[in-house]
Design a protein around this motif. Structure first.
Motif, PDB file in Angstrom:
ATOM      1  N   SER A 123       6.059  21.227 -13.437  1.00 12.49           N
ATOM      2  CA  SER A 123       7.052  21.462 -12.387  1.00 12.49           C
ATOM      3  C   SER A 123       7.056  22.959 -12.120  1.00 12.49           C
ATOM      4  CB  SER A 123       8.436  20.982 -12.843  1.00 12.49           C
ATOM      5  OG  SER A 123       8.925  21.808 -13.893  1.00 12.49           O
ATOM      6  N   ASP A 124       7.949  23.400 -11.276  1.00 19.28           N
ATOM      7  CA  ASP A 124       8.045  24.831 -11.015  1.00 19.28           C
ATOM      8  C   ASP A 124       8.501  25.593 -12.247  1.00 19.28           C
ATOM      9  OD1 ASP A 124       7.245  24.397  -8.436  1.00 19.28           O
ATOM     10  OD2 ASP A 124       9.280  24.431  -7.593  1.00 19.28           O
ATOM     11  N   ASP A 125       9.119  24.877 -13.210  1.00 14.62           N
ATOM     12  CA  ASP A 125       9.697  25.536 -14.382  1.00 14.62           C
ATOM     13  C   ASP A 125       8.956  25.262 -15.672  1.00 14.62           C
ATOM     14  OD1 ASP A 125      11.807  26.555 -12.808  1.00 14.62           O
ATOM     15  OD2 ASP A 125      12.886  24.641 -12.982  1.00 14.62           O
ATOM     16  N   VAL A 126       7.971  24.394 -15.669  1.00 15.65           N
ATOM     17  CA  VAL A 126       7.278  24.020 -16.902  1.00 15.65           C
ATOM     18  C   VAL A 126       5.775  24.116 -16.681  1.00 15.65           C
ATOM     19  CG1 VAL A 126       6.908  22.245 -18.645  1.00 15.65           C
ATOM     20  CG2 VAL A 126       9.166  22.485 -17.582  1.00 15.65           C
TER      21      VAL A 126
ATOM     22  N   GLY B 238      -0.561  25.787 -25.375  1.00 15.02           N
ATOM     23  CA  GLY B 238       0.757  26.390 -25.221  1.00 15.02           C
ATOM     24  C   GLY B 238       1.578  25.745 -24.129  1.00 15.02           C
ATOM     25  N   LEU B 239       2.869  26.007 -24.208  1.00 10.78           N
ATOM     26  CA  LEU B 239       3.829  25.510 -23.228  1.00 10.78           C
ATOM     27  C   LEU B 239       4.805  26.623 -22.898  1.00 10.78           C
ATOM     28  CD1 LEU B 239       5.244  22.770 -21.956  1.00 10.78           C
ATOM     29  CD2 LEU B 239       6.883  23.238 -23.766  1.00 10.78           C
ATOM     30  N   LYS B 240       5.099  26.803 -21.608  1.00  7.41           N
ATOM     31  CA  LYS B 240       6.135  27.740 -21.169  1.00  7.41           C
ATOM     32  C   LYS B 240       7.081  26.984 -20.254  1.00  7.41           C
ATOM     33  CE  LYS B 240       3.655  32.012 -21.863  1.00  7.41           C
ATOM     34  NZ  LYS B 240       3.430  33.410 -21.397  1.00  7.41           N
ATOM     35  N   SER B 241       8.369  27.074 -20.543  1.00  9.68           N
ATOM     36  CA  SER B 241       9.341  26.295 -19.776  1.00  9.68           C
ATOM     37  C   SER B 241      10.590  27.116 -19.491  1.00  9.68           C
ATOM     38  CB  SER B 241       9.729  25.019 -20.548  1.00  9.68           C
ATOM     39  OG  SER B 241      10.343  25.343 -21.782  1.00  9.68           O
ATOM     40  N   GLY B 242      11.158  26.907 -18.306  1.00 14.97           N
ATOM     41  CA  GLY B 242      12.393  27.553 -17.900  1.00 14.97           C
ATOM     42  C   GLY B 242      13.484  26.514 -17.688  1.00 14.97           C
ATOM     43  N   TRP B 243      14.680  26.817 -18.146  1.00 14.78           N
ATOM     44  CA  TRP B 243      15.791  25.869 -18.096  1.00 14.78           C
ATOM     45  C   TRP B 243      17.043  26.569 -17.592  1.00 14.78           C
ATOM     46  CZ3 TRP B 243      14.531  20.899 -19.559  1.00 14.78           C
ATOM     47  CH2 TRP B 243      13.333  20.745 -20.264  1.00 14.78           C
ATOM     48  N   LEU B 244      18.060  25.760 -17.335  1.00 15.20           N
ATOM     49  CA  LEU B 244      19.387  26.276 -16.956  1.00 15.20           C
ATOM     50  C   LEU B 244      19.279  27.239 -15.776  1.00 15.20           C
ATOM     51  CD1 LEU B 244      20.881  26.902 -20.517  1.00 15.20           C
ATOM     52  CD2 LEU B 244      21.109  24.873 -19.076  1.00 15.20           C
ATOM     53  N   HIS B 245      18.717  26.694 -14.665  1.00 12.28           N
ATOM     54  CA  HIS B 245      18.560  27.500 -13.463  1.00 12.28           C
ATOM     55  C   HIS B 245      17.773  28.780 -13.743  1.00 12.28           C
ATOM     56  CE1 HIS B 245      21.295  24.934 -11.119  1.00 12.28           C
ATOM     57  NE2 HIS B 245      21.992  24.847 -12.239  1.00 12.28           N
ATOM     58  N   ASN B 246      16.717  28.620 -14.568  1.00  5.68           N
ATOM     59  CA  ASN B 246      15.777  29.703 -14.859  1.00  5.68           C
ATOM     60  C   ASN B 246      16.418  30.860 -15.616  1.00  5.68           C
ATOM     61  OD1 ASN B 246      13.024  30.013 -14.711  1.00  5.68           O
ATOM     62  ND2 ASN B 246      13.112  31.410 -12.972  1.00  5.68           N
ATOM     63  N   ARG B 247      17.386  30.514 -16.470  1.00  2.47           N
ATOM     64  CA  ARG B 247      18.023  31.550 -17.291  1.00  2.47           C
ATOM     65  C   ARG B 247      17.672  31.409 -18.771  1.00  2.47           C
ATOM     66  NH1 ARG B 247      22.201  34.375 -15.202  1.00  2.47           N
ATOM     67  NH2 ARG B 247      23.370  34.303 -17.166  1.00  2.47           N
ATOM     68  N   LEU B 248      16.952  30.360 -19.127  1.00  2.00           N
ATOM     69  CA  LEU B 248      16.527  30.141 -20.507  1.00  2.00           C
ATOM     70  C   LEU B 248      15.029  29.848 -20.536  1.00  2.00           C
ATOM     71  CD1 LEU B 248      16.930  29.549 -23.566  1.00  2.00           C
ATOM     72  CD2 LEU B 248      17.533  27.194 -22.909  1.00  2.00           C
ATOM     73  N   ALA B 249      14.292  30.641 -21.290  1.00  2.00           N
ATOM     74  CA  ALA B 249      12.867  30.405 -21.500  1.00  2.00           C
ATOM     75  C   ALA B 249      12.658  29.867 -22.904  1.00  2.00           C
ATOM     76  CB  ALA B 249      12.074  31.694 -21.316  1.00  2.00           C
ATOM     77  N   LEU B 250      11.954  28.741 -22.999  1.00  2.00           N
ATOM     78  CA  LEU B 250      11.537  28.181 -24.287  1.00  2.00           C
ATOM     79  C   LEU B 250      10.016  28.048 -24.243  1.00  2.00           C
ATOM     80  CD1 LEU B 250      14.180  25.338 -24.816  1.00  2.00           C
ATOM     81  CD2 LEU B 250      14.115  27.585 -25.932  1.00  2.00           C
ATOM     82  N   ASN B 251       9.336  28.823 -25.054  1.00  2.00           N
ATOM     83  CA  ASN B 251       7.881  28.879 -25.031  1.00  2.00           C
ATOM     84  C   ASN B 251       7.313  28.606 -26.413  1.00  2.00           C
ATOM     85  OD1 ASN B 251       8.159  29.713 -22.352  1.00  2.00           O
ATOM     86  ND2 ASN B 251       8.078  31.889 -22.910  1.00  2.00           N
ATOM     87  N   GLY B 252       6.160  27.987 -26.470  1.00  2.82           N
ATOM     88  CA  GLY B 252       5.521  27.719 -27.750  1.00  2.82           C
ATOM     89  C   GLY B 252       4.024  27.592 -27.602  1.00  2.82           C
ATOM     90  N   ALA B 253       3.323  27.822 -28.705  1.00  4.53           N
ATOM     91  CA  ALA B 253       1.862  27.692 -28.707  1.00  4.53           C
ATOM     92  C   ALA B 253       1.388  27.346 -30.107  1.00  4.53           C
ATOM     93  CB  ALA B 253       1.202  28.985 -28.236  1.00  4.53           C
ATOM     94  N   VAL B 254       0.364  26.516 -30.166  1.00  5.96           N
ATOM     95  CA  VAL B 254      -0.347  26.208 -31.402  1.00  5.96           C
ATOM     96  C   VAL B 254      -1.701  26.911 -31.324  1.00  5.96           C
ATOM     97  CG1 VAL B 254      -1.317  24.369 -32.828  1.00  5.96           C
ATOM     98  CG2 VAL B 254       0.799  23.977 -31.555  1.00  5.96           C
TER      99      VAL B 254
END
Length: 814
Positions: free
Chosen positions: A557-560, A609-625
């Motif tokens: 999506s636009d955020d993930v 890896g994954l990069k994601s934005g939440w809460l109207h783009n005010r929270l970034a949760l990112n991870g990578a193996v």
């Protein structure tokens, strides 16, 4: 197997998070307060300005405001804010090493280049120690994890610390800051920026002075007079011009200078071996007994001056061309030099020392990078070229002090009858190992490197991208080494070593064979072996290496966004700038090793890896193996007789990186943090064939904690219309790890946590602020590095981490 299972679980968790519909796990429908969003967080990890959430690389970015709130002055301060990053210093702060995910350059040898590249305003610094200094006013720092060879070139096989200083502004302004604290902390800085010629030319100047008293008290024995060590006295100046001759062209000119005149860095006694009693006896108590490292008291009879000068200039030109293309040129010249004195036995006994005028290193570098970027339909492309020319001049002199001969004789008599000691030495007292005898070696190395590179992203669909990058690097090095031994008419150069060899047959008949190496190793060390006297060697190296990357990128999506990537990194080969000898120290047949070269180091890295934005783009949760496999890993190690650079066949690093940034619904509260889990281990190999300690095969690397995590929070609230308060609290945790390259269990550092805090009041517009701050506020005791105490069998020394400091800062902005 368990580690792979954990990685698989983490990858599955990241993937599940990506597929969660908005609002499933987080209150996505909440209307956020007005304020910052993730759209404002930009990086240049791919040599173009991009939002951090669109970059398929693990990046920790620290803003200028957060750097100010946490008091970051140099790359070592950055470790509290960056999980997976460790920066340590040893005998002096020019011997500074950065490690990411447990991987970094091992050893203080100036011939080894860095595994973690330091880039300041797009200019590469040739060693981590060269990049260790006051960074001044900062826009942001980006820490890129994993190999970055495609765009940042050689010597970035573990990652990059990318520093962006504050640029000139066309609005007049300035900042003045005063800092005072315990341990004699006194700092002041001033910066000014503004227009010089309308909207065409702007400037910025910055100056800072920082000092503090020594973090170690010293029991000083003559001739040393300094009662403290590990102090700070640094001056930094930077001037900049920003010239915009047209709307399409921007030119940024930077000139900087820094100077340090300090006393650094003594170690403390960490573990006492059986030889400490001899040291204590000959020096009148010049060694801690019992060892009390965190009493922060060192013992020395020689001064430890640390004098560093660093200066340079750079010019960056950005030119917007027709068709949406941008041409960039970065030209830089730098000169860095250091003089360091050393009490080389780290005790109050007069055994070994280095004089600052004959223990020096000088780098002079010229670099040029050209890039052309553009977009054609679905293709974002970049092509570039890089050239570097580096001159390294090094002087290394290690000398006997007045009590070495006495110490050697007593050490020998501990294993045999004292009556046999003259049989070994066979000379009048004070003439076998006279004060000032030792080595005086000079090294002149020229390195030239050129590279061609490209990095491209093609949008197959609106959601699916493919990234491809490639770089070819050619590296040439030429080294001229001249070895010489120091002596006098009464005590000729290398006489002690020569005498010991001549008497070898006699002594070998009187001692068990197992005892000989330790006795003779002391008496015929490489730094006084007469085979090196007035010897010259010339060596050359010419190597070429491909590096690159391939990425599959999918936007759910636009955020993930998720990605899978492969990258190949490269660290140049080189030469051991130290003496290497072939043969036993007791054998007259021992000869110089004329070939001190070591091969290049490469890494193949795989990452999901994954990069994601939440809460109207005010929270970034990112991870990578990640999984990284190194070949030819360069290890500077001590064989018990000399320092060599070994090439380890296999090193692997695998694990998970997680990070977050949250502009919370609580007005004024921001949280940032992350955690790194890394299993970084040597492969199974023949340790004896590689001339490395038997503990290494199959073991974790030094400075490779499995867990590293941190979090920092900032909270700001108004008090009234004219006043606000601000709080910043940060914590960093690391699990246990070994600090010695030989993995001696005595050098282990237990798990620990560091806490920093800052609270202040000021005007709503930040025109002034008064802050109280503390670093390592719990006064956690920990060591940076454990090392074998020179000449002392079984004894361990340590370089300590910084103690608790606290103070106040007053800042004016206008």
């Amino acid at each position: 197997m368990r580690s792979l299972q954990r990685m698989a679980i983490a990858a599955a968790a990241c993937t599940m998070a990506a597929w969660l519909p908005p609002g499933t796990a987080l209150a996505q429908d909440q209307v956020p307060e007005r304020g910052r969003t993730l759209d404002e967080v930009v990086v240049t990890a791919q040599k173009r300005v991009e939002n951090i959430q669109d970059v398929p690389v693990v990046v920790t970015v620290v803003s200028g405001q957060l750097l100010q709130d946490t008091g970051v002055r140099d790359i070592k301060d950055l470790t509290v804010l960056t999980p997976g990053l460790i920066v340590t210093s040893t005998t002096n702060e020019t011997s500074t090493t950065a490690r990411i995910r447990g991987v970094g350059t091992v050893g203080d040898n100036i011939g080894l280049e860095s595994s973690v590249g330091v880039v300041i305003d797009e200019v590469y610094r040739p060693r981590n120690g060269v990049g260790f200094g006051d960074l001044g006013e900062l826009e942001r720092i980006e820490v890129l994890k994993g190999p970055q060879g495609t765009l940042f070139g050689k010597n970035t096989s573990a990652g990059v610390i990318n520093v962006r200083t504050a640029a000139p502004q066309f609005d007049f302004g300035g900042t003045a800051e005063l800092v005072g604290g315990n341990r004699g902390i006194a700092e002041g800085s001033l910066s000014l920026t503004g227009p010089l010629v309308g909207d065409k030319l702007a400037g910025r100047i910055f100056y800072a002075h920082r000092q503090h008293d020594g973090f170690l008290d010293v029991n000083a024995l003559a001739p040393r007079t300094a009662k403290e060590d590990v102090d700070r006295d640094v001056d930094t100046a930077r001037g900049q011009l920003l010239w915009n001759p047209s709307d399409a062209v921007s030119v940024r000119l930077i000139a900087d200078w820094s100077g340090r005149n300090e006393s650094c860095c003594l170690g403390v006694q960490y573990v006492n071996g059986p030889s400490y009693a001899i040291v204590s006896a000959i020096s009148g108590g010049g060694i801690a007994n019992p060892a009390d490292p965190f009493g922060r008291r060192a013992y020395a009879n020689r001064e430890t001056p640390q004098n560093i000068r660093d200066r340079g200039a750079s010019a960056q030109v950005d030119w917007d061309l027709a068709g949406g293309m941008t041409f960039t040129s970065v030209t830089a010249w730098r000169h860095w030099e250091t003089e360091n004195g050393q009490d080389a036995d780290f005790t109050g006994a007069a055994m070994l020392y280095r004089d600052s005028k004959s223990y020096t290193n000088t780098f002079e570098t010229f670099t040029q990078e050209l890039r052309l970027t553009g977009e054609n339909g679905r293709l974002k492309w970049l092509v570039g070229a890089f050239y570097a020319d580096e001159d390294l001049d090094s002087v290394n002199s290690l000398r006997y002090d007045s009590q070495f001969e006495l110490y050697y004789g007593l050490a020998l008599s501990a294993g045999m009858s004292p009556a046999l000691v003259p049989t070994l030495l066979g000379r009048a007292p004070g003439t076998s190992y006279a004060t000032g005898n030792g080595s005086f070696d000079t090294y002149g190395q020229n390195s030239s490197s050129w590279a061609l590179f490209t990095n491209n992203t093609f949008s197959v669909t609106d959601r699916f991208d493919i990234g491809l990058g490639l770089r070819y690097t050619n590296e040439e090095k030429d080294l001229d080494s001249h070895y010489s031994n120091l002596g006098t008419a009464a005590s000729p150069a290398g006489v002690g070593c020569a005498t010991a060899r001549a008497r070898f047959a006699i002594i070998s008949a009187l001692l068990p064979p197992a005892a000989l190496p330790s006795y003779y190793g002391l008496g015929c060390a490489t730094f006084t072996d007469p085979v090196f006297n007035n010897a010259t060697t010339n060596q050359s190296l010419d190597e070429g290496e491909w590096s690159g990357t391939a990425k599959l990128i999918y936007h759910f999506s636009d955020d993930v966004m998720s990605y899978a990537s492969y990258a190949r990194g490269y660290k140049a080969g080189g030469f051991n700038l130290d003496r290497e000898r072939i043969g036993s120290p007791a054998s007259p047949a021992a000869v110089i090793d004329p070939d001190t070269a070591f091969g290049s180091e490469t890494v193949d890295s795989y990452e999901i890896g994954l990069k994601s934005g939440w809460l109207h783009n005010r929270l970034a949760l990112n991870g990578a193996v990640f999984y990284q496999e190194y070949k030819g890993f360069q290890l500077n190690t001590y064989t018990g007789l000399q320092f060599i650079v070994a090439s380890i066949p296999d090193v692997t690093s695998q694990g998970v990186d997680l990070d977050f940034l949250w502009y919370t619904p609580v007005a004024g509260l921001t949280l940032q943090g992350g955690v790194t889990y890394a299993e970084t281990e040597y492969g199974n190999f023949n340790a004896a064939a590689a001339s490395v300690p038997a503990r290494l095969p199959g073991s974790p690397l030094s400075f490779a904690p499995k867990w590293s995590g941190g979090v920092v929070g900032t909270y700001e609230q108004p008090i009234n219309a004219n006043l606000k308060w601000r709080l910043n609290v940060g914590a960093k945790y690391m699990s246990d790890y070994n600090t010695g390259s030989d993995l001696n269990p005595l050098k282990k550092q237990d798990a620990y946590a560091l806490f920093d805090a800052r609270i202040g009041i000021g005007s709503p517009g930040d025109s002034w602020a008064l802050e109280l701050w503390g670093r390592n506020i719990t006064d956690e005791d920990y060591i940076q590095v454990g090392f074998d105490a020179p000449l002392q069998t079984g004894s361990i020394g340590a370089f300590l981490g910084d103690p608790r400091t606290f103070g106040a800062t007053f800042r004016l902005k206008f």
